[in-house]
Design a protein around this motif. Structure first.
Motif, PDB file in Angstrom:
ATOM      1  N   GLY B  18       0.824  -1.201   0.000  1.00  0.00           N
ATOM      2  CA  GLY B  18       0.000   0.000   0.000  1.00  0.00           C
ATOM      3  C   GLY B  18       0.858   1.250   0.000  1.00  0.00           C
ATOM      4  N   VAL B  19       0.180   2.383  -0.118  1.00  0.00           N
ATOM      5  CA  VAL B  19       0.899   3.652  -0.235  1.00  0.00           C
ATOM      6  C   VAL B  19       0.265   4.702   0.650  1.00  0.00           C
ATOM      7  N   ARG B  20       0.996   5.780   0.859  1.00  0.00           N
ATOM      8  CA  ARG B  20       0.401   6.953   1.476  1.00  0.00           C
ATOM      9  C   ARG B  20       0.415   8.073   0.444  1.00  0.00           C
ATOM     10  N   ARG B  21      -0.492   9.021   0.610  1.00  0.00           N
ATOM     11  CA  ARG B  21      -0.673  10.069  -0.399  1.00  0.00           C
ATOM     12  C   ARG B  21      -0.338  11.418   0.220  1.00  0.00           C
ATOM     13  N   LEU B  38       1.288  13.032  -4.333  1.00  0.00           N
ATOM     14  CA  LEU B  38       2.380  12.049  -4.390  1.00  0.00           C
ATOM     15  C   LEU B  38       1.877  10.787  -3.688  1.00  0.00           C
ATOM     16  N   LEU B  39       2.139   9.629  -4.272  1.00  0.00           N
ATOM     17  CA  LEU B  39       1.871   8.362  -3.585  1.00  0.00           C
ATOM     18  C   LEU B  39       3.211   7.781  -3.159  1.00  0.00           C
ATOM     19  N   GLY B  44       8.919   5.484   1.936  1.00  0.00           N
ATOM     20  CA  GLY B  44       9.013   6.852   1.446  1.00  0.00           C
ATOM     21  C   GLY B  44       9.377   6.951  -0.026  1.00  0.00           C
ATOM     22  N   HIS B  45       9.308   5.814  -0.746  1.00  0.00           N
ATOM     23  CA  HIS B  45       9.612   5.866  -2.177  1.00  0.00           C
ATOM     24  C   HIS B  45       8.394   6.362  -2.953  1.00  0.00           C
ATOM     25  N   VAL B  46       8.667   7.140  -3.994  1.00  0.00           N
ATOM     26  CA  VAL B  46       7.591   7.757  -4.771  1.00  0.00           C
ATOM     27  C   VAL B  46       7.083   6.769  -5.818  1.00  0.00           C
ATOM     28  N   SER B 482      -2.060   2.583   3.236  1.00  0.00           N
ATOM     29  CA  SER B 482      -3.427   2.108   3.072  1.00  0.00           C
ATOM     30  C   SER B 482      -4.319   3.157   2.414  1.00  0.00           C
ATOM     31  N   GLY B 483      -3.712   4.214   1.912  1.00  0.00           N
ATOM     32  CA  GLY B 483      -4.488   5.244   1.239  1.00  0.00           C
ATOM     33  C   GLY B 483      -5.010   6.300   2.188  1.00  0.00           C
TER      34      GLY B 483
END
Lengths: 243, 502
Positions: B18-21, B38-39, B44-46, B482-483
């Motif tokens: 999952g990613v953070r935005r 940015l996701l 912390g990778h883009v 997790s968005g």
């Protein structure tokens, strides 16, 4: 016999018999705000912008005959507040987008809004849907800006003898119409040379392809605010672009 | 990092954890409203970076049914920064509709003067007011100081020159259009007033100083480049084609000319394309996440056919500049590229100041021309039902296209504005910077400002680009794996708020 005189905001204003308060004030170079009044036409007292207090009663200056010794209140906070409210209602009932209107700078409604320091429309906009009539080769009708002053109705009926325009409907549904089966200006005998083509105080009846030819700075109300124009040209009593 | 779309980082591939935005919203010191998202994954990778334009305006629709002579005055309300460009592009399109394919010299020169005033004031505004804080203080410097007020305190002479350069440009606009903002000078077929000899003399009295300050501005940008060539030559750099109009004889011309496109290596892809044939040269792609369209050169396609417009494209697309000081600076700029096209976004500032110098020189030449005080202001001829106007606005190529019925009402309007052309380049610059500076890093306001710096190079006018009503702030948001929204940079640059650790 002494010249009859009324007191306009404390100022003695002489007048001749038969003159209205508006005519007496105009001759004296005193501005009374108005929209439906025009010196070339019989007054009808419908817009109520010229409401003054004569001997303590609210009356229309354009229809009320002047009387000797009459005390008239014109330029007062109470009256100007009421006039401003009338203007605000007119602005929200139509679609008056001054920034792109070719009548800007020559528009009586806009000039009065400046004169009476109308800073906002105050009321919620109606945003009516009023398609323009571009059917005539020389004249555009933009009904979005109509304030129902009936000057075009009077000019077409009384001067041009064509009866091209009329008001239809009642109350808030009242609107300007064109007297033709199709409802289109092209199907009437209307001509750019008609008096009715030149009396609209706002931007409804427009000569086509002429918009914005006059540079900013040279438009009628760029030169002087409307009240000062009356003071500098007593007796002009103008209403539309022709005055 | 990985991506599965046409453009790396445009869309994130499926990610295991999952990613953070992160959202930068609103973008600051740009005109209009936009945001960057940015996701990022847990490390912390883009995974994705996008510039979104989130407002919708609809000028193209509500100009329909209006009389054509109202158009130049109405459509300029798209923008308060470069209304003159919209005003003139519309007037040029409608010149053809009224059959005025050749204007009287007085009218054309007055329009050129008005436009040069516009280029001068807009370029000064962008460089001094919007971008100089980043360039003079550093991208990650104290956000509280990183603005024109901070510049006025630390570099009062620079701030003063910026204000006075802008004022001079605005004064030219006032004298040619009647008002500093949203005037009425250009009308279909010509103009509505000329300049008096006295007005010209007043302006001429100040032009020497304006030219001197414009020269100093070019020197200032060159010093910045020389002080940190690694940064200025590589920050956010993305190769692309270039598009602009080019004047007669291949000279830089902001007001009129034919369209020319070059590829990323400088080879001419299309040349001498008449404005009316723009639809054959470029197409527009729509993406679900932005109100701004993505134009591309039709012959190449959306994947490779995107291009840059504006100062960087213009200065390299022309063969010469017609005024001596700006031409000397152009040659130096070209020499800096060592035979290659300069694609570095920060070089936009250099090219922009060269253009400002050219505008100042051109203003002086025009003011000496007695035809500016002529009396023949309009022409007309056989009516047409359609017209296309193209002009080089401060931010790049601006195209206005109208159809007009026999009853004088507009039936169709298409506007392709400068910032829209730069949509893909700005997105690419954002991704390059995100990858280089944000990837794997602990987010700070200063790091995120790097993204805004990249966008500012293009001097975007996001209101124009979406024909949107309203303000133009920009937003940056950060989502977790997790968005979930974990960070948001909104309003002032120091407004990075944390919603769970950023």
């Amino acid at each position: 016999m002494n010249t009859p005189t009324l007191l306009l905001d404390g100022l003695p204003v002489p007048f001749s018999a038969g003159q209205t308060i508006m005519e007496a004030a105009t001759a004296a170079g005193v501005f009374i705000p108005h929209l439906c009044h025009h010196p070339d036409f019989k007054p009808q007292g419908s817009c109520k912008l010229c409401t003054v207090k004569a001997n303590g009663r609210y009356v229309s200056a354009c229809t009320m005959p002047a009387k000797d010794g009459m005390e008239v209140e014109n330029d007062s906070p109470d009256l100007n507040d009421k006039r401003r409210t009338l203007l605000q209602m007119l602005f929200v009932e139509g679609n008056h987008f001054c920034p792109s209107c070719e009548k800007s700078g020559d528009c009586l409604l806009q000039a009065l809004a400046y004169e009476l320091e109308m800073l906002t429309a105050h009321f919620a906009q109606f945003y009516p849907d009023r398609p323009v009539d571009a059917s005539h080769p020389d004249v555009l009708l933009d009904f979005n800006r109509c304030i129902l002053c009936e000057l075009c109705v009077r000019a077409s009926r009384d001067v041009d003898r064509k009866n091209v325009f009329a008001l239809s409907g009642r109350g808030i549904g009242k609107h300007l119409i064109v007297n033709a089966e199709s409802g289109r200006l092209a199907d009437t005998g209307f001509s750019l040379a008609d008096k009715a083509a030149h009396v609209c105080p706002v931007g409804v009846i427009l000569a086509k392809r002429q918009g914005f030819l006059q540079p900013i700075g040279q438009r009628r109300y760029d030169r002087q605010p409307i009240a000062m124009q009356f003071a500098s040209l007593p007796g002009s009593g103008g209403n539309g672009p022709e005055a | 990092m990985m991506a599965n779309a046409d453009f790396p980082l445009e869309s994130a591939s499926p990610i295991a954890g999952g990613v953070r935005r992160v959202a930068l919203d609103p973008l600051s010191r740009v005109e209009g409203h936009g945001k960057v998202t940015l996701l990022l994954d847990d490390a912390g990778h883009v995974w994705q970076a996008r510039l979104h334009i989130v407002e919708f305006r609809g000028f193209e629709k509500f100009i329909q049914g209006r009389p054509y002579w109202e158009v130049p005055v109405m459509v300029q309300r798209l923008c308060g920064i470069c209304p003159v460009s919209h005003h003139l592009a519309a007037a040029k399109a409608l010149d053809h509709v009224v059959g005025a394919d050749e204007l009287p010299p007085t009218a054309e020169k007055l329009r050129r003067l008005m436009h040069a005033g516009q280029i001068l004031q807009s370029h000064a505004l962008h460089f001094f007011h919007l971008s100089s804080p980043d360039l003079l203080f550093g991208f990650a410097s104290d956000a509280a100081r990183r603005n024109i007020v901070g510049i006025a305190a630390a570099h009062p002479e620079v701030a003063r020159q910026g204000v006075l350069l802008r004022r001079f440009g605005q004064e030219i606009i006032r004298l040619t259009a009647g008002k500093r903002v949203h005037g009425t000078g250009a009308i279909p077929g010509g103009v509505n007033r000329a300049l008096s000899p006295a007005e010209r003399a007043d302006l001429l009295a100040g032009i020497e100083q304006i030219i001197a300050w414009s020269r100093q501005a070019v020197q200032l940008v060159k010093r910045l480049h020389a002080a940190d060539p690694e940064l200025y030559d590589h920050f956010g750099t993305c190769r692309s084609s270039l598009l602009s109009i080019v004047g007669a004889g291949g000279v830089l011309d902001f007001y009129d000319g034919r369209l020319r496109a070059r590829d990323a290596d400088g080879r001419v892809l299309a040349d001498a394309v008449h404005a009316r044939d723009y639809a054959g040269l470029i197409s527009e792609e729509v993406k679900s996440w932005s109100y701004m369209k993505f134009p591309f050169l039709s012959a190449i396609g959306p994947r490779e056919g995107w291009y840059k417009v504006g100062p960087l494209a213009r200065v390299q697309n022309c063969e010469a500049i017609a005024t001596p000081m700006a031409e000397a600076e152009r040659r130096e700029f070209i020499a800096h590229g060592c035979g290659r096209i300069v694609h570095a976004p920060l070089a936009y500032h250099w090219a922009r100041m060269i253009e400002m110098l050219h505008a100042a020189e051109a203003i002086e030449d025009l003011l000496h021309d007695d035809e500016l005080s002529g009396s023949e202001l309009r022409s007309s001829g056989a009516r047409h039902h359609e017209g296309v106007g193209v002009i080089e606005a401060p931010r790049g190529t601006l195209i206005h296209h109208y159809r007009v019925g026999d009853d004088d009402l507009v039936t169709m309007c298409n506007l392709i504005v400068s910032t829209t052309h730069n949509n893909q380049p700005m997105n690419e610059a954002v991704r390059r910077v995100a990858q280089r500076y944000i990837d794997g890093q602990e987010l700070t306001e200063g790091l995120l400002n790097h993204i805004e710096v990249a966008i500012r190079c293009f001097d975007p006018c996001l209101s124009c680009a979406t024909h949107a009503l309203g303000r133009m702030p920009l937003v940056i948001e950060l989502l977790d794996a997790s968005g979930r929204l974990v960070g948001r940079l909104a309003g002032a640059p120091d407004a990075l708020s944390s919603g769970g650790g950023s």
